[in-house]
Write a protein that holds these residues in place. Structure first.
Motif, PDB file in Angstrom:
ATOM      1  N   VAL A 154       0.845  -1.203   0.000  1.00 30.04           N
ATOM      2  CA  VAL A 154       0.000   0.000   0.000  1.00 30.04           C
ATOM      3  C   VAL A 154       0.879   1.252   0.000  1.00 30.04           C
ATOM      4  CG1 VAL A 154      -1.653   1.344   1.365  1.00 30.04           C
ATOM      5  CG2 VAL A 154      -1.943  -1.134   1.133  1.00 30.04           C
ATOM      6  N   ARG A 155       0.562   2.211  -0.886  1.00 33.83           N
ATOM      7  CA  ARG A 155       1.307   3.480  -0.972  1.00 33.83           C
ATOM      8  C   ARG A 155       0.526   4.567  -0.237  1.00 33.83           C
ATOM      9  NH1 ARG A 155       5.092   3.072  -5.037  1.00 33.83           N
ATOM     10  NH2 ARG A 155       6.179   4.580  -3.704  1.00 33.83           N
ATOM     11  N   ARG A 156       1.213   5.660   0.089  1.00 34.21           N
ATOM     12  CA  ARG A 156       0.564   6.698   0.880  1.00 34.21           C
ATOM     13  C   ARG A 156       0.859   8.109   0.378  1.00 34.21           C
ATOM     14  NH1 ARG A 156       1.302   4.540   7.148  1.00 34.21           N
ATOM     15  NH2 ARG A 156      -0.433   3.045   7.071  1.00 34.21           N
ATOM     16  N   TYR A 157      -0.154   8.975   0.563  1.00 32.58           N
ATOM     17  CA  TYR A 157      -0.009  10.419   0.455  1.00 32.58           C
ATOM     18  C   TYR A 157      -0.023  10.979   1.872  1.00 32.58           C
ATOM     19  CZ  TYR A 157      -1.109  10.343  -4.560  1.00 32.58           C
ATOM     20  OH  TYR A 157      -1.102  10.124  -5.910  1.00 32.58           O
ATOM     21  N   TYR A 158       0.963  11.772   2.211  1.00 33.30           N
ATOM     22  CA  TYR A 158       0.978  12.461   3.497  1.00 33.30           C
ATOM     23  C   TYR A 158       0.710  13.940   3.254  1.00 33.30           C
ATOM     24  CZ  TYR A 158       3.011   8.337   5.726  1.00 33.30           C
ATOM     25  OH  TYR A 158       3.227   7.068   6.209  1.00 33.30           O
ATOM     26  N   ASN A 159      -0.413  14.424   3.820  1.00 35.11           N
ATOM     27  CA  ASN A 159      -0.803  15.826   3.650  1.00 35.11           C
ATOM     28  C   ASN A 159      -0.824  16.218   2.171  1.00 35.11           C
ATOM     29  OD1 ASN A 159      -0.839  15.871   6.424  1.00 35.11           O
ATOM     30  ND2 ASN A 159       1.110  16.942   6.636  1.00 35.11           N
ATOM     31  N   GLY A 160      -1.316  15.287   1.341  1.00 34.07           N
ATOM     32  CA  GLY A 160      -1.475  15.555  -0.079  1.00 34.07           C
ATOM     33  C   GLY A 160      -0.239  15.329  -0.925  1.00 34.07           C
ATOM     34  N   VAL A 161       0.881  14.951  -0.295  1.00 32.98           N
ATOM     35  CA  VAL A 161       2.133  14.734  -1.039  1.00 32.98           C
ATOM     36  C   VAL A 161       2.449  13.244  -1.073  1.00 32.98           C
ATOM     37  CG1 VAL A 161       4.595  15.241  -1.154  1.00 32.98           C
ATOM     38  CG2 VAL A 161       2.999  17.000  -0.343  1.00 32.98           C
ATOM     39  N   PHE A 162       2.669  12.711  -2.278  1.00 30.95           N
ATOM     40  CA  PHE A 162       2.951  11.286  -2.428  1.00 30.95           C
ATOM     41  C   PHE A 162       4.319  10.954  -1.839  1.00 30.95           C
ATOM     42  CE2 PHE A 162       4.365   7.544  -4.924  1.00 30.95           C
ATOM     43  CZ  PHE A 162       3.344   6.681  -4.587  1.00 30.95           C
ATOM     44  N   ALA A 163       4.369   9.915  -1.002  1.00 32.27           N
ATOM     45  CA  ALA A 163       5.624   9.488  -0.366  1.00 32.27           C
ATOM     46  C   ALA A 163       6.333   8.503  -1.289  1.00 32.27           C
ATOM     47  CB  ALA A 163       5.342   8.846   0.982  1.00 32.27           C
ATOM     48  N   ASP A 164       7.345   8.986  -2.004  1.00 31.80           N
ATOM     49  CA  ASP A 164       8.021   8.172  -3.007  1.00 31.80           C
ATOM     50  C   ASP A 164       8.684   6.931  -2.421  1.00 31.80           C
ATOM     51  OD1 ASP A 164       7.394   9.764  -5.233  1.00 31.80           O
ATOM     52  OD2 ASP A 164       9.008  11.158  -4.750  1.00 31.80           O
ATOM     53  N   ASP A 165       9.201   7.037  -1.208  1.00 33.50           N
ATOM     54  CA  ASP A 165       9.975   5.939  -0.641  1.00 33.50           C
ATOM     55  C   ASP A 165       9.178   5.070   0.324  1.00 33.50           C
ATOM     56  OD1 ASP A 165       9.693   7.832   1.299  1.00 33.50           O
ATOM     57  OD2 ASP A 165      11.788   7.780   1.992  1.00 33.50           O
ATOM     58  N   TYR A 166       7.864   5.287   0.409  1.00 26.18           N
ATOM     59  CA  TYR A 166       7.057   4.507   1.348  1.00 26.18           C
ATOM     60  C   TYR A 166       6.236   3.448   0.627  1.00 26.18           C
ATOM     61  CZ  TYR A 166       3.433   2.937   4.483  1.00 26.18           C
ATOM     62  OH  TYR A 166       2.606   2.123   5.214  1.00 26.18           O
ATOM     63  N   TYR A 167       6.157   2.273   1.220  1.00 25.04           N
ATOM     64  CA  TYR A 167       5.124   1.288   0.891  1.00 25.04           C
ATOM     65  C   TYR A 167       4.950   0.391   2.111  1.00 25.04           C
ATOM     66  CZ  TYR A 167       8.923  -2.103  -0.075  1.00 25.04           C
ATOM     67  OH  TYR A 167      10.027  -2.924   0.011  1.00 25.04           O
ATOM     68  N   HIS A 168       3.776  -0.191   2.266  1.00 28.69           N
ATOM     69  CA  HIS A 168       3.510  -1.036   3.429  1.00 28.69           C
ATOM     70  C   HIS A 168       4.325  -2.311   3.307  1.00 28.69           C
ATOM     71  CE1 HIS A 168       0.905  -3.695   6.065  1.00 28.69           C
ATOM     72  NE2 HIS A 168       1.324  -2.729   6.860  1.00 28.69           N
ATOM     73  N   ARG A 169       5.294  -2.439   4.206  1.00 34.90           N
ATOM     74  CA  ARG A 169       6.286  -3.505   4.090  1.00 34.90           C
ATOM     75  C   ARG A 169       5.862  -4.764   4.841  1.00 34.90           C
ATOM     76  NH1 ARG A 169       8.889   1.210   2.969  1.00 34.90           N
ATOM     77  NH2 ARG A 169      10.826   1.100   1.758  1.00 34.90           N
ATOM     78  N   GLY A 170       4.721  -5.305   4.429  1.00 35.68           N
ATOM     79  CA  GLY A 170       4.249  -6.535   5.048  1.00 35.68           C
ATOM     80  C   GLY A 170       2.761  -6.705   4.872  1.00 35.68           C
ATOM     81  N   VAL A 171       2.204  -7.634   5.655  1.00 38.48           N
ATOM     82  CA  VAL A 171       0.768  -7.904   5.665  1.00 38.48           C
ATOM     83  C   VAL A 171       0.290  -7.779   7.106  1.00 38.48           C
ATOM     84  CG1 VAL A 171      -1.029  -9.634   5.264  1.00 38.48           C
ATOM     85  CG2 VAL A 171       0.890  -9.449   3.676  1.00 38.48           C
ATOM     86  N   ASP A 172      -0.833  -7.079   7.304  1.00 40.05           N
ATOM     87  CA  ASP A 172      -1.411  -6.930   8.633  1.00 40.05           C
ATOM     88  C   ASP A 172      -2.589  -7.873   8.796  1.00 40.05           C
ATOM     89  OD1 ASP A 172       0.403  -4.973   9.210  1.00 40.05           O
ATOM     90  OD2 ASP A 172      -1.012  -3.301   9.089  1.00 40.05           O
ATOM     91  N   TYR A 173      -2.645  -8.520   9.963  1.00 38.52           N
ATOM     92  CA  TYR A 173      -3.754  -9.407  10.313  1.00 38.52           C
ATOM     93  C   TYR A 173      -4.455  -8.834  11.541  1.00 38.52           C
ATOM     94  CZ  TYR A 173      -1.329 -12.793   7.336  1.00 38.52           C
ATOM     95  OH  TYR A 173      -0.704 -13.427   6.285  1.00 38.52           O
ATOM     96  N   ALA A 174      -5.726  -8.484  11.401  1.00 38.46           N
ATOM     97  CA  ALA A 174      -6.498  -7.969  12.525  1.00 38.46           C
ATOM     98  C   ALA A 174      -7.033  -9.145  13.335  1.00 38.46           C
ATOM     99  CB  ALA A 174      -7.649  -7.103  12.021  1.00 38.46           C
ATOM    100  N   ALA A 175      -6.710  -9.157  14.614  1.00 37.07           N
ATOM    101  CA  ALA A 175      -7.150 -10.237  15.503  1.00 37.07           C
ATOM    102  C   ALA A 175      -7.189  -9.695  16.917  1.00 37.07           C
ATOM    103  CB  ALA A 175      -6.218 -11.433  15.405  1.00 37.07           C
ATOM    104  N   GLY A 176      -7.905 -10.387  17.788  1.00 38.65           N
ATOM    105  CA  GLY A 176      -8.043  -9.941  19.155  1.00 38.65           C
ATOM    106  C   GLY A 176      -6.746 -10.042  19.940  1.00 38.65           C
ATOM    107  N   THR A 177      -6.594  -9.158  20.898  1.00 37.11           N
ATOM    108  CA  THR A 177      -5.427  -9.210  21.775  1.00 37.11           C
ATOM    109  C   THR A 177      -5.337 -10.577  22.441  1.00 37.11           C
ATOM    110  OG1 THR A 177      -5.551  -6.837  22.225  1.00 37.11           O
ATOM    111  CG2 THR A 177      -4.337  -8.180  23.813  1.00 37.11           C
ATOM    112  N   GLY A 178      -4.153 -11.161  22.385  1.00 35.17           N
ATOM    113  CA  GLY A 178      -3.949 -12.480  22.968  1.00 35.17           C
ATOM    114  C   GLY A 178      -4.100 -13.625  21.986  1.00 35.17           C
TER     115      GLY A 178
END
Length: 274
Positions: A154-178
Protein backbone atom coordinates in the motif's frame (compact mmCIF):
# COMPACT_ATOMS: atom_id res chain seq x y z
CA UNK A 1 36.94 -35.59 -38.57
CA UNK A 2 33.97 -33.34 -39.31
CA UNK A 3 31.58 -35.68 -37.44
CA UNK A 4 33.93 -35.81 -34.42
CA UNK A 5 34.08 -32.01 -34.30
CA UNK A 6 30.30 -31.80 -34.41
CA UNK A 7 29.90 -34.31 -31.57
CA UNK A 8 32.48 -32.44 -29.48
CA UNK A 9 30.68 -29.15 -30.05
CA UNK A 10 27.30 -30.62 -29.11
CA UNK A 11 28.74 -32.23 -25.96
CA UNK A 12 30.33 -28.95 -24.84
CA UNK A 13 27.09 -27.08 -25.53
CA UNK A 14 25.09 -29.56 -23.44
CA UNK A 15 27.40 -29.01 -20.48
CA UNK A 16 27.57 -25.21 -20.73
CA UNK A 17 26.38 -22.90 -17.97
CA UNK A 18 22.61 -23.25 -17.62
CA UNK A 19 20.34 -20.70 -15.94
CA UNK A 20 16.61 -20.84 -15.14
CA UNK A 21 14.65 -17.92 -13.66
CA UNK A 22 11.20 -18.20 -12.05
CA UNK A 23 8.65 -16.77 -12.16
CA UNK A 24 9.08 -16.17 -15.86
CA UNK A 25 6.83 -13.11 -15.78
CA UNK A 26 7.37 -11.47 -12.37
CA UNK A 27 5.55 -8.40 -11.11
CA UNK A 28 6.61 -5.73 -8.63
CA UNK A 29 7.09 -7.27 -5.18
CA UNK A 30 7.91 -10.77 -6.44
CA UNK A 31 10.99 -12.74 -5.45
CA UNK A 32 12.96 -14.18 -8.38
CA UNK A 33 14.58 -17.59 -8.00
CA UNK A 34 17.67 -18.04 -10.20
CA UNK A 35 18.76 -21.69 -10.56
CA UNK A 36 22.23 -22.23 -12.02
CA UNK A 37 23.83 -25.44 -13.27
CA UNK A 38 27.58 -25.31 -13.73
CA UNK A 39 29.96 -27.72 -15.42
CA UNK A 40 32.84 -27.57 -12.96
CA UNK A 41 32.75 -29.04 -9.45
CA UNK A 42 33.12 -26.33 -6.80
CA UNK A 43 32.90 -23.49 -9.32
CA UNK A 44 30.52 -21.16 -7.51
CA UNK A 45 28.82 -18.73 -9.90
CA UNK A 46 28.14 -15.07 -9.23
CA UNK A 47 24.83 -13.33 -9.86
CA UNK A 48 24.18 -9.63 -10.15
CA UNK A 49 21.05 -7.63 -10.92
CA UNK A 50 20.97 -3.94 -11.72
CA UNK A 51 24.66 -3.60 -10.76
CA UNK A 52 24.25 -5.28 -7.34
CA UNK A 53 25.76 -8.70 -6.57
CA UNK A 54 23.68 -11.20 -4.58
CA UNK A 55 24.78 -14.28 -2.60
CA UNK A 56 24.58 -17.72 -4.23
CA UNK A 57 23.89 -20.94 -2.32
CA UNK A 58 24.58 -24.56 -3.28
CA UNK A 59 21.55 -26.79 -3.93
CA UNK A 60 23.51 -29.91 -4.83
CA UNK A 61 26.27 -31.10 -7.14
CA UNK A 62 27.10 -28.17 -9.44
CA UNK A 63 23.67 -26.59 -8.77
CA UNK A 64 23.20 -23.20 -7.15
CA UNK A 65 20.40 -20.78 -6.40
CA UNK A 66 20.12 -17.04 -5.83
CA UNK A 67 17.04 -15.19 -4.60
CA UNK A 68 16.51 -11.72 -6.05
CA UNK A 69 14.04 -9.28 -4.45
CA UNK A 70 11.83 -6.77 -6.22
CA UNK A 71 9.73 -4.12 -4.47
CA UNK A 72 7.03 -1.55 -5.27
CA UNK A 73 9.84 1.01 -5.49
CA UNK A 74 11.39 -0.70 -8.51
CA UNK A 75 10.61 0.61 -11.97
CA UNK A 76 8.65 -1.82 -14.15
CA UNK A 77 10.41 -2.74 -17.35
CA UNK A 78 13.42 -4.98 -17.86
CA UNK A 79 15.61 -6.46 -15.14
CA UNK A 80 19.19 -7.02 -16.26
CA UNK A 81 20.57 -10.17 -14.60
CA UNK A 82 24.19 -11.23 -15.12
CA UNK A 83 25.33 -14.76 -14.26
CA UNK A 84 29.04 -15.65 -14.37
CA UNK A 85 30.39 -19.17 -14.02
CA UNK A 86 32.63 -21.74 -15.71
CA UNK A 87 34.42 -18.87 -17.46
CA UNK A 88 31.15 -17.96 -19.17
CA UNK A 89 28.81 -14.98 -18.80
CA UNK A 90 25.07 -15.06 -19.40
CA UNK A 91 23.15 -11.80 -19.60
CA UNK A 92 19.42 -12.20 -19.07
CA UNK A 93 16.71 -9.62 -19.70
CA UNK A 94 13.70 -10.41 -17.50
CA UNK A 95 10.49 -8.38 -17.99
CA UNK A 96 9.17 -6.99 -14.69
CA UNK A 97 5.46 -6.25 -14.87
CA UNK A 98 3.85 -3.23 -13.29
CA UNK A 99 1.33 -3.70 -10.52
CA UNK A 100 -1.42 -1.56 -9.07
CA UNK A 101 -1.08 -0.90 -5.35
CA UNK A 102 -3.80 0.61 -3.19
CA UNK A 103 -3.17 4.14 -1.88
CA UNK A 104 -4.05 5.83 1.39
CA UNK A 105 -4.29 9.54 2.15
CA UNK A 106 -3.14 10.52 5.62
CA UNK A 107 -3.10 13.90 7.33
CA UNK A 108 -0.40 14.26 9.98
CA UNK A 109 0.69 17.10 12.25
CA UNK A 110 4.25 17.77 13.30
CA UNK A 111 7.05 15.68 11.86
CA UNK A 112 9.72 13.10 12.50
CA UNK A 113 9.51 9.45 13.52
CA UNK A 114 8.75 8.21 17.00
CA UNK A 115 11.21 5.34 16.51
CA UNK A 116 14.22 5.18 18.83
CA UNK A 117 17.81 4.77 17.70
CA UNK A 118 17.94 1.50 19.64
CA UNK A 119 15.15 -0.17 17.69
CA UNK A 120 16.20 1.27 14.33
CA UNK A 121 19.75 -0.03 14.78
CA UNK A 122 18.72 -3.47 16.00
CA UNK A 123 16.17 -3.97 13.23
CA UNK A 124 18.67 -2.74 10.62
CA UNK A 125 21.26 -5.26 11.85
CA UNK A 126 18.66 -8.03 11.76
CA UNK A 127 17.79 -7.26 8.12
CA UNK A 128 21.44 -7.69 7.12
CA UNK A 129 21.53 -11.36 8.15
CA UNK A 130 22.45 -13.85 5.43
CA UNK A 131 22.86 -17.27 7.04
CA UNK A 132 24.23 -19.94 4.64
CA UNK A 133 21.86 -22.66 5.89
CA UNK A 134 18.33 -22.98 4.51
CA UNK A 135 15.87 -23.65 7.34
CA UNK A 136 12.49 -23.32 5.64
CA UNK A 137 10.78 -26.06 3.65
CA UNK A 138 7.77 -25.69 1.38
CA UNK A 139 5.18 -22.94 1.47
CA UNK A 140 5.07 -20.52 4.40
CA UNK A 141 2.17 -20.65 6.86
CA UNK A 142 -0.25 -17.89 7.74
CA UNK A 143 1.15 -16.56 11.05
CA UNK A 144 -2.22 -15.44 12.41
CA UNK A 145 -5.80 -16.65 12.04
CA UNK A 146 -7.00 -13.05 11.83
CA UNK A 147 -8.35 -11.44 8.67
CA UNK A 148 -6.02 -9.47 6.43
CA UNK A 149 -6.59 -5.81 7.26
CA UNK A 150 -3.79 -4.21 5.19
CA UNK A 151 -2.15 -5.87 2.22
CA UNK A 152 1.45 -5.62 1.10
CA UNK A 153 2.59 -2.63 -0.93
CA UNK A 154 0.00 0.00 0.00
CA UNK A 155 1.31 3.48 -0.97
CA UNK A 156 0.56 6.70 0.88
CA UNK A 157 -0.01 10.42 0.46
CA UNK A 158 0.98 12.46 3.50
CA UNK A 159 -0.80 15.83 3.65
CA UNK A 160 -1.47 15.56 -0.08
CA UNK A 161 2.13 14.73 -1.04
CA UNK A 162 2.95 11.29 -2.43
CA UNK A 163 5.62 9.49 -0.37
CA UNK A 164 8.02 8.17 -3.01
CA UNK A 165 9.98 5.94 -0.64
CA UNK A 166 7.06 4.51 1.35
CA UNK A 167 5.12 1.29 0.89
CA UNK A 168 3.51 -1.04 3.43
CA UNK A 169 6.29 -3.50 4.09
CA UNK A 170 4.25 -6.54 5.05
CA UNK A 171 0.77 -7.90 5.67
CA UNK A 172 -1.41 -6.93 8.63
CA UNK A 173 -3.75 -9.41 10.31
CA UNK A 174 -6.50 -7.97 12.52
CA UNK A 175 -7.15 -10.24 15.50
CA UNK A 176 -8.04 -9.94 19.15
CA UNK A 177 -5.43 -9.21 21.77
CA UNK A 178 -3.95 -12.48 22.97
CA UNK A 179 -4.63 -14.37 19.73
CA UNK A 180 -1.87 -16.85 18.89
CA UNK A 181 0.96 -15.91 16.51
CA UNK A 182 2.97 -18.74 14.95
CA UNK A 183 6.20 -18.97 13.00
CA UNK A 184 5.41 -18.98 9.25
CA UNK A 185 8.42 -21.24 8.62
CA UNK A 186 11.29 -22.85 10.48
CA UNK A 187 14.19 -20.68 11.54
CA UNK A 188 16.27 -19.17 14.29
CA UNK A 189 14.93 -16.38 16.49
CA UNK A 190 17.50 -13.67 15.75
CA UNK A 191 15.71 -10.64 17.17
CA UNK A 192 13.60 -10.09 20.27
CA UNK A 193 12.76 -6.49 21.09
CA UNK A 194 10.39 -5.09 23.68
CA UNK A 195 8.77 -1.75 24.33
CA UNK A 196 10.62 -1.69 27.65
CA UNK A 197 13.89 -1.87 25.68
CA UNK A 198 13.08 1.09 23.45
CA UNK A 199 10.94 -0.52 20.70
CA UNK A 200 8.58 2.43 20.69
CA UNK A 201 7.55 2.23 17.01
CA UNK A 202 7.70 -1.52 16.32
CA UNK A 203 6.32 -2.57 19.68
CA UNK A 204 7.12 -6.00 21.01
CA UNK A 205 8.97 -7.63 18.13
CA UNK A 206 10.21 -11.07 17.06
CA UNK A 207 12.51 -11.59 14.07
CA UNK A 208 13.10 -15.05 12.59
CA UNK A 209 16.04 -15.96 10.35
CA UNK A 210 14.83 -18.58 7.86
CA UNK A 211 18.28 -18.77 6.27
CA UNK A 212 19.91 -17.59 3.06
CA UNK A 213 18.81 -13.99 3.51
CA UNK A 214 15.11 -14.78 4.10
CA UNK A 215 13.76 -13.14 7.27
CA UNK A 216 10.39 -12.70 8.99
CA UNK A 217 9.62 -9.88 11.40
CA UNK A 218 6.53 -9.80 13.62
CA UNK A 219 5.48 -6.47 15.12
CA UNK A 220 3.08 -5.09 17.77
CA UNK A 221 2.98 -8.32 19.78
CA UNK A 222 1.32 -8.42 23.16
CA UNK A 223 3.26 -11.37 24.53
CA UNK A 224 6.55 -12.89 23.37
CA UNK A 225 6.94 -16.63 23.98
CA UNK A 226 10.43 -17.20 22.56
CA UNK A 227 13.89 -15.91 23.31
CA UNK A 228 16.73 -14.87 21.06
CA UNK A 229 18.69 -17.91 19.88
CA UNK A 230 15.72 -20.30 19.98
CA UNK A 231 15.10 -22.47 16.92
CA UNK A 232 11.42 -22.63 15.97
CA UNK A 233 9.50 -24.90 13.63
CA UNK A 234 6.81 -23.86 11.18
CA UNK A 235 3.54 -23.41 13.06
CA UNK A 236 5.19 -23.10 16.49
CA UNK A 237 3.74 -20.47 18.79
CA UNK A 238 6.03 -17.46 19.18
CA UNK A 239 3.71 -14.97 20.88
CA UNK A 240 0.32 -13.29 20.80
CA UNK A 241 -1.33 -10.44 18.90
CA UNK A 242 -1.22 -7.04 20.56
CA UNK A 243 -1.26 -3.31 19.88
CA UNK A 244 2.14 -2.34 21.28
CA UNK A 245 4.19 0.33 19.55
CA UNK A 246 2.63 2.52 16.85
CA UNK A 247 -0.63 0.62 16.39
CA UNK A 248 -4.20 1.93 16.30
CA UNK A 249 -5.60 -1.44 17.39
CA UNK A 250 -4.67 -5.07 17.96
CA UNK A 251 -3.12 -6.64 14.90
CA UNK A 252 -0.07 -8.56 13.71
CA UNK A 253 2.27 -7.02 11.16
CA UNK A 254 4.24 -9.72 9.32
CA UNK A 255 7.08 -8.50 7.15
CA UNK A 256 9.06 -10.87 4.93
CA UNK A 257 12.49 -9.76 3.73
CA UNK A 258 14.82 -11.17 1.07
CA UNK A 259 18.39 -9.85 0.99
CA UNK A 260 17.33 -6.89 3.10
CA UNK A 261 14.36 -5.89 0.91
CA UNK A 262 10.71 -6.14 1.91
CA UNK A 263 8.95 -8.40 -0.61
CA UNK A 264 5.40 -9.68 -1.02
CA UNK A 265 4.87 -12.66 1.33
CA UNK A 266 1.84 -13.94 -0.60
CA UNK A 267 3.74 -15.98 -3.25
CA UNK A 268 5.77 -17.57 -0.45
CA UNK A 269 2.54 -18.71 1.22
CA UNK A 270 0.69 -20.06 -1.78
CA UNK A 271 3.45 -21.12 -4.15
CA UNK A 272 6.55 -21.45 -1.99
CA UNK A 273 10.16 -20.95 -3.06
CA UNK A 274 12.25 -24.04 -2.57
Amino acid sequence: MGLFASITTLSHSAQALQVRVTPQSPQLGDTLSVIIQTNTQGSEPTVSMQQQTYPTFALGANRYRTLLPTTPLNQPGTLQIKVTGDGEVKNLAIPLRNRSFATQRIQVRGGGSNATEVELNRVAEFKKLVTPQKFWSGSFLKPSSGRVSTVFGVRRYYNGVFADDYYHRGVDYAAGTGSVVVAPAAGKVALVGRVSEGFRLHGNTVGIDHGQGVLSIMLHLNQIDVKQGDFVQAGQRIGTVGSTGAATGPHLHWGLYVQGQSIDPVPWRFEGLE
